[in-house]
Scaffold this active site. Structure first.
Site, PDB file in Angstrom:
ATOM      1  N   GLU A 166       0.066 -10.016  -9.196  1.00 42.20           N
ATOM      2  CA  GLU A 166      -0.322  -9.338  -9.563  1.00 42.20           C
ATOM      3  C   GLU A 166      -0.411  -8.902 -10.594  1.00 42.20           C
ATOM      4  O   GLU A 166       1.187  -8.174 -11.286  1.00 42.20           O
ATOM      5  CB  GLU A 166      -0.794  -7.854  -8.202  1.00 42.20           C
ATOM      6  CG  GLU A 166      -2.382  -7.337  -8.921  1.00 42.20           C
ATOM      7  CD  GLU A 166      -3.100  -8.116  -9.150  1.00 42.20           C
ATOM      8  OE1 GLU A 166      -3.854  -8.844  -8.330  1.00 42.20           O
ATOM      9  OE2 GLU A 166      -3.530  -7.825 -10.106  1.00 42.20           O
ATOM     10  N   LYS A 225       6.493 -13.903 -13.455  1.00 44.22           N
ATOM     11  CA  LYS A 225       5.425 -12.278 -13.140  1.00 44.22           C
ATOM     12  C   LYS A 225       6.486 -12.054 -13.605  1.00 44.22           C
ATOM     13  O   LYS A 225       6.576 -10.268 -14.328  1.00 44.22           O
ATOM     14  CB  LYS A 225       5.161 -12.142 -11.367  1.00 44.22           C
ATOM     15  CG  LYS A 225       5.451 -10.938 -11.235  1.00 44.22           C
ATOM     16  CD  LYS A 225       3.921  -9.782 -11.736  1.00 44.22           C
ATOM     17  CE  LYS A 225       4.113  -8.312 -11.757  1.00 44.22           C
ATOM     18  NZ  LYS A 225       3.676  -7.409 -12.938  1.00 44.22           N
ATOM     19  N   LEU A 226       7.713 -11.854 -13.271  1.00 41.48           N
ATOM     20  CA  LEU A 226       8.498 -11.377 -13.859  1.00 41.48           C
ATOM     21  C   LEU A 226       8.803 -11.136 -15.015  1.00 41.48           C
ATOM     22  O   LEU A 226       9.330  -9.721 -15.931  1.00 41.48           O
ATOM     23  CB  LEU A 226      10.515 -11.629 -13.057  1.00 41.48           C
ATOM     24  CG  LEU A 226      10.905 -11.469 -11.872  1.00 41.48           C
ATOM     25  CD1 LEU A 226      11.855 -11.952 -11.846  1.00 41.48           C
ATOM     26  CD2 LEU A 226      10.226  -9.801 -11.261  1.00 41.48           C
ATOM     27  N   CYS A 281       7.050  -0.161 -11.559  1.00 41.36           N
ATOM     28  CA  CYS A 281       7.799  -1.946 -11.914  1.00 41.36           C
ATOM     29  C   CYS A 281       8.579  -2.193 -13.208  1.00 41.36           C
ATOM     30  O   CYS A 281       9.321  -3.188 -13.189  1.00 41.36           O
ATOM     31  CB  CYS A 281       6.249  -2.693 -12.127  1.00 41.36           C
ATOM     32  SG  CYS A 281       5.625  -2.638 -10.742  1.00 41.36           S
TER      33      CYS A 281
HETATM   34  P1  NAD Z   1       4.046   0.824  -2.935  1.00 39.70           P
HETATM   35  O1  NAD Z   1       5.096   1.896  -2.690  1.00 39.70           O
HETATM   36  O2  NAD Z   1       2.187   1.463  -3.606  1.00 39.70           O
HETATM   37  O3  NAD Z   1       2.717   0.059  -1.265  1.00 39.70           O
HETATM   38  C1  NAD Z   1       3.389  -0.461  -0.661  1.00 39.70           C
HETATM   39  C2  NAD Z   1       2.642  -0.282   1.167  1.00 39.70           C
HETATM   40  O4  NAD Z   1       3.913  -1.690   1.479  1.00 39.70           O
HETATM   41  C3  NAD Z   1       3.540   0.879   1.395  1.00 39.70           C
HETATM   42  O5  NAD Z   1       1.892   1.470   1.792  1.00 39.70           O
HETATM   43  C4  NAD Z   1       4.475   0.627   2.914  1.00 39.70           C
HETATM   44  O6  NAD Z   1       4.255   1.687   3.467  1.00 39.70           O
HETATM   45  C5  NAD Z   1       3.565  -0.300   3.102  1.00 39.70           C
HETATM   46  N1  NAD Z   1       4.965  -1.456   3.520  1.00 39.70           N
HETATM   47  C6  NAD Z   1       5.787  -1.498   3.688  1.00 39.70           C
HETATM   48  N2  NAD Z   1       6.686  -1.981   4.760  1.00 39.70           N
HETATM   49  C7  NAD Z   1       5.265  -3.028   5.691  1.00 39.70           C
HETATM   50  C8  NAD Z   1       5.316  -3.618   6.631  1.00 39.70           C
HETATM   51  N3  NAD Z   1       6.734  -3.918   7.034  1.00 39.70           N
HETATM   52  N4  NAD Z   1       4.337  -3.232   7.455  1.00 39.70           N
HETATM   53  C9  NAD Z   1       3.423  -3.070   7.083  1.00 39.70           C
HETATM   54  N5  NAD Z   1       3.056  -1.769   5.236  1.00 39.70           N
HETATM   55  C10 NAD Z   1       4.662  -2.411   4.298  1.00 39.70           C
HETATM   56  O7  NAD Z   1       3.616  -0.677  -3.799  1.00 39.70           O
HETATM   57  P2  NAD Z   1       2.288  -1.086  -4.838  1.00 39.70           P
HETATM   58  O8  NAD Z   1       2.884  -0.620  -5.716  1.00 39.70           O
HETATM   59  O9  NAD Z   1       1.762  -1.388  -3.876  1.00 39.70           O
HETATM   60  O10 NAD Z   1       3.468  -2.460  -4.924  1.00 39.70           O
HETATM   61  C11 NAD Z   1       3.542  -3.278  -4.219  1.00 39.70           C
HETATM   62  C12 NAD Z   1       3.911  -4.941  -4.934  1.00 39.70           C
HETATM   63  O11 NAD Z   1       3.402  -5.324  -5.879  1.00 39.70           O
HETATM   64  C13 NAD Z   1       5.192  -4.782  -5.403  1.00 39.70           C
HETATM   65  O12 NAD Z   1       6.622  -5.861  -5.393  1.00 39.70           O
HETATM   66  C14 NAD Z   1       5.225  -4.122  -6.676  1.00 39.70           C
HETATM   67  O13 NAD Z   1       6.189  -4.872  -7.494  1.00 39.70           O
HETATM   68  C15 NAD Z   1       3.726  -5.520  -6.805  1.00 39.70           C
HETATM   69  N6  NAD Z   1       3.327  -4.739  -8.258  1.00 39.70           N
HETATM   70  C16 NAD Z   1       2.277  -3.366  -8.699  1.00 39.70           C
HETATM   71  C17 NAD Z   1       2.166  -2.700  -9.378  1.00 39.70           C
HETATM   72  C18 NAD Z   1       1.439  -1.678 -10.175  1.00 39.70           C
HETATM   73  O14 NAD Z   1       0.422  -1.581 -10.515  1.00 39.70           O
HETATM   74  N7  NAD Z   1       1.659  -1.187  -8.779  1.00 39.70           N
HETATM   75  C19 NAD Z   1       1.173  -4.083 -10.388  1.00 39.70           C
HETATM   76  C20 NAD Z   1       2.033  -5.712  -9.973  1.00 39.70           C
HETATM   77  C21 NAD Z   1       2.509  -6.017  -8.734  1.00 39.70           C
HETATM   78  C1  UGA Z   2       2.370  -2.739 -15.981  1.00 39.23           C
HETATM   79  C2  UGA Z   2       1.324  -4.059 -16.234  1.00 39.23           C
HETATM   80  O1  UGA Z   2       1.329  -3.962 -17.993  1.00 39.23           O
HETATM   81  C3  UGA Z   2       1.327  -4.554 -15.489  1.00 39.23           C
HETATM   82  O2  UGA Z   2       0.510  -5.960 -15.772  1.00 39.23           O
HETATM   83  C4  UGA Z   2       1.675  -5.112 -14.156  1.00 39.23           C
HETATM   84  O3  UGA Z   2       1.032  -5.624 -12.821  1.00 39.23           O
HETATM   85  C5  UGA Z   2       2.479  -4.026 -13.648  1.00 39.23           C
HETATM   86  O4  UGA Z   2       3.086  -3.188 -14.655  1.00 39.23           O
HETATM   87  C6  UGA Z   2       2.996  -3.949 -12.382  1.00 39.23           C
HETATM   88  O5  UGA Z   2       4.120  -5.073 -11.898  1.00 39.23           O
HETATM   89  O6  UGA Z   2       3.827  -3.123 -12.026  1.00 39.23           O
HETATM   90  P1  UGA Z   2       1.529  -0.065 -15.814  1.00 39.23           P
HETATM   91  O7  UGA Z   2       3.371   0.218 -15.405  1.00 39.23           O
HETATM   92  O8  UGA Z   2       1.118  -0.353 -13.893  1.00 39.23           O
HETATM   93  O9  UGA Z   2       1.751  -2.038 -15.672  1.00 39.23           O
HETATM   94  O10 UGA Z   2       1.023   0.634 -16.829  1.00 39.23           O
HETATM   95  P2  UGA Z   2       1.270  -0.132 -18.063  1.00 39.23           P
HETATM   96  O11 UGA Z   2      -0.070  -0.380 -19.329  1.00 39.23           O
HETATM   97  O12 UGA Z   2       1.636  -1.467 -18.798  1.00 39.23           O
HETATM   98  O13 UGA Z   2       2.366   0.756 -19.124  1.00 39.23           O
HETATM   99  C7  UGA Z   2       3.856   1.328 -18.605  1.00 39.23           C
HETATM  100  C8  UGA Z   2       4.435   2.196 -19.025  1.00 39.23           C
HETATM  101  O14 UGA Z   2       4.812   1.826 -20.494  1.00 39.23           O
HETATM  102  C9  UGA Z   2       3.427   3.445 -19.384  1.00 39.23           C
HETATM  103  O15 UGA Z   2       4.478   4.528 -18.896  1.00 39.23           O
HETATM  104  C10 UGA Z   2       3.048   3.592 -20.859  1.00 39.23           C
HETATM  105  O16 UGA Z   2       3.258   4.461 -20.594  1.00 39.23           O
HETATM  106  C11 UGA Z   2       4.140   2.514 -21.681  1.00 39.23           C
HETATM  107  N1  UGA Z   2       3.284   2.132 -22.598  1.00 39.23           N
HETATM  108  C12 UGA Z   2       2.467   0.627 -22.019  1.00 39.23           C
HETATM  109  C13 UGA Z   2       3.776   2.805 -23.479  1.00 39.23           C
HETATM  110  O17 UGA Z   2       4.687   3.778 -23.598  1.00 39.23           O
HETATM  111  N2  UGA Z   2       3.495   2.358 -25.419  1.00 39.23           N
HETATM  112  C14 UGA Z   2       2.351   1.093 -25.102  1.00 39.23           C
HETATM  113  O18 UGA Z   2       2.053   0.399 -25.590  1.00 39.23           O
HETATM  114  C15 UGA Z   2       2.016   0.699 -23.278  1.00 39.23           C
END
Ligand code: NAD
Ligand code: UGA
Length: 477
Positions: A166, A225-226, A281
């Site tokens: 994502e 993704k990474l 992340c």
């Molecule tokens: P989060 O902590 O908000 O949500 C994860 C949920 O999974 C929690 O509610 C937890 O209770 C649940 N969970 C854990 N183990 C479980 C199990 N065995 N059965 C059922 N539920 C279980 O995490 P998130 O921010 O949604 O991130 C999830 C993944 O997506 C991570 O790998 C993260 O790196 C990735 N990701 C996050 C973002 C973001 O913006 N937060 C964006 C892109 C990708």
């Molecule tokens: C980031 C990536 O933008 C998403 O594509 C990815 O899916 C996600 O991580 C993830 O894997 O969790 P997010 O962390 O939600 O999204 O928000 P960003 O807009 O990327 O900002 C990350 C941090 O960088 C924030 O603290 C923001 O304030 C800071 N930032 C961003 C700056 O300081 N300067 C910038 O120009 C942009």
């Protein structure tokens, strides 16, 4: 039965910042598909089911409307994990993958225990062939381990593993999900793999143009993704590194960013200098990349990427140090008002927010930290400080004054937070901060009245005219 190449039922394990909004949008755009989101956290599920859409566990502009449209129709939130797995043809794993805090890889590798538990649970209760989709961000080659776990249970069922990372950013999640730049689907190049890829393509094709649906090998998808997060974070660290030089030389970092951003090869996005990037992340994914590079015998590559995180730690530290230095070398007993605690605007998420690290450093110097954030609750702020106290990292050591709890005051309105402050630190770029009546704020503050704008959202010249001692990031004088 075989791996389906079209699905009518989806289950998502993990109702967090990704699982909740992603599934809500799939349900909204595919009314013919039944989408069930499960979580072991009963409070979170109850919040997703709350009659008042204001109480959803994730704040995202536009999310309440999407949930309101689909919930109860073809979108369901429940704690009945096993039942949901059995009813679904396609299962997304969207659980958290935090940095491992113990044993081998401590502080760097991704902790995959939650993903492994999901795979074991799917293996245990699957009642037919399933497509398993990795939505969580995972180290490259995790699909191999997931497949081994799924196939270790002796059953006649087949499993196809897809990687579908994502890319949404918090604060713009709904917009990003409605109109993604691309949707990446990695799958095995086998007959079953191709059927699974097709099934997922058909889901997204309901609203995403087909040319934006990229299909690749599983390993490329996992690594992309990474890599995407590492590149994005690298841009922020790069401009932040330049901000330090701007302050020494009299240049203005926003002017430099604008000048380089107009070069179409560089591009203008992600060049906003700040107090440092936060969020759940960037740091964890880069550290994971660093760990993988070491694991594969590439120490030079590992060091290259680790520097992005080190520069970010330095930026947060530089900001805290500037506050202390400017306030005559001590903030002990001084009221420092934090505007913002979330890691960016338009989210209630505080994970790895720069504010937590800056607060720690100022508390070490016995400052009084008075916080106002429009979306973050007091319990969250206190638990963020406690967490860092237990897991020190970067420049934030574990030593806080014994009475630190009394030194942190949280407000629901900005007026009292700002009154009789010695200094204001802008930590999050919430729009409302730029709209305050700064003349009135000035009148109510101790003089000299300092403002440290960690987001460069205020007009420095106007602030100085009012009488403030204003310091922006990368604004050389
Ligand atoms: P989060 O902590 O908000 O949500 C994860 C949920 O999974 C929690 O509610 C937890 O209770 C649940 N969970 C854990 N183990 C479980 C199990 N065995 N059965 C059922 N539920 C279980 O995490 P998130 O921010 O949604 O991130 C999830 C993944 O997506 C991570 O790998 C993260 O790196 C990735 N990701 C996050 C973002 C973001 O913006 N937060 C964006 C892109 C990708
Ligand atoms: C980031 C990536 O933008 C998403 O594509 C990815 O899916 C996600 O991580 C993830 O894997 O969790 P997010 O962390 O939600 O999204 O928000 P960003 O807009 O990327 O900002 C990350 C941090 O960088 C924030 O603290 C923001 O304030 C800071 N930032 C961003 C700056 O300081 N300067 C910038 O120009 C942009």
């Amino acid at each position: 039965m075989a791996i389906p190449n079209k699905v009518n039922s989806i289950c998502c394990i993990g109702a967090g910042y990704v699982g909740g909004p992603t599934m809500a949008v799939i349900a909204q755009k595919c009314p013919h598909i039944r989408v069930t989101v499960v979580d072991i956290n009963a409070d979170r599920i109850a919040a997703w089911n709350d009659g008042d859409l204001e109480n959803l566990p994730v704040y995202e502009p536009g999310l309440a409307e999407v949930v309101g449209e689909a919930r109860g129709r073809n979108l369901f939130f429940t704690t009945q994990v096993e039942k949901a797995i059995q009813e679904a043809e396609m299962i997304f794993i969207s659980v958290n993958t935090p940095t491992k805090m113990y044993g081998i890889g401590k502080g760097k590798a991704a902790d995959l225990k939650y993903v492994e538990l999901c795979a074991r649970q799917i293996a245990k209760c699957a009642n037919g062939d399933k497509i398993v989709v990795e939505k969580s961000t995972l180290p490259v080659r995790t699909a191999e381990s997931v497949k081994r776990i799924l196939e270790a249970e002796e059953s006649n069922h087949s499993f196809a593993i897809l990687s579908n990372p994502e890319f949404l950013a918090e604060g713009t999640a709904v917009k990003d999900l409605h109109r993604p730049d691309r949707m990446l689907i990695g799958g095995e190049q086998t007959e079953e793999g191709r059927r699974a890829i097709n099934a997922l393509v058909e889901v997204y094709a309901n609203w995403i143009p087909r040319e934006r649906l990229l299909t690749t090998k599983v390993w490329s998808s996992e690594l992309s993704k990474l890599t995407a997060n590492a590149f994005l974070a690298q841009r922020v660290s790069s401009i932040n590194a330049i901000s330090a030089l701007c302050e020494k030389t009299g240049a203005d970092v926003d002017e430099v960013a604008n000048a380089i951003g107009t070069d179409s090869r560089i591009g203008s996005k992600f060049l906003k200098s700040s107090v440092g990037f936060g969020g759940s992340c960037f740091q964890k994914d880069i550290l994971n990349l660093v760990y993988l590079c070491h694991h594969f015998g590439l120490p030079e590559v590992a060091e290259y990427w680790e520097q992005v995180v080190k520069m970010n730690d330095y930026q947060k530290h530089r900001f805290a140090k500037q506050v202390i230095d400017t306030l005559f070398n001590t903030v002990s007993g001084k009221k420092i008002t934090f505007l913002g605690w979330a890691f960016k605007k338009d989210t209630n998420d505080t994970r790895e927010s720069a504010a937590i690290y800056v607060a720690h450093e100022l508390l070490q110097d016995q400052a009084e930290i008075h916080v106002y954030d429009p979306k973050v609750k007091e319990e969250q702020i206190i638990s963020d400080i406690e967490y860092l106290l237990k897991n020190p990292s970067g420049y934030a050591s574990s030593a806080l004054p014994e009475n630190w709890r009394e030194l942190v005051v949280v407000y629901r309105e900005p007026v009292m937070a700002l009154k009789r402050a010695h200094a204001i630190a802008v930590l999050t770029e919430w729009d409302e901060f730029a709209e305050y009546d700064w003349q009135s704020v000035y009148k109510e503050m101790y003089k000299p009245a300092f403002v440290f704008d960690g987001r460069n959202i205020l007009d420095g010249e106007q602030m100085r005219q009012i009488g403030f001692e204003y310091k922006g990031i990368g604004k050389g004088e």
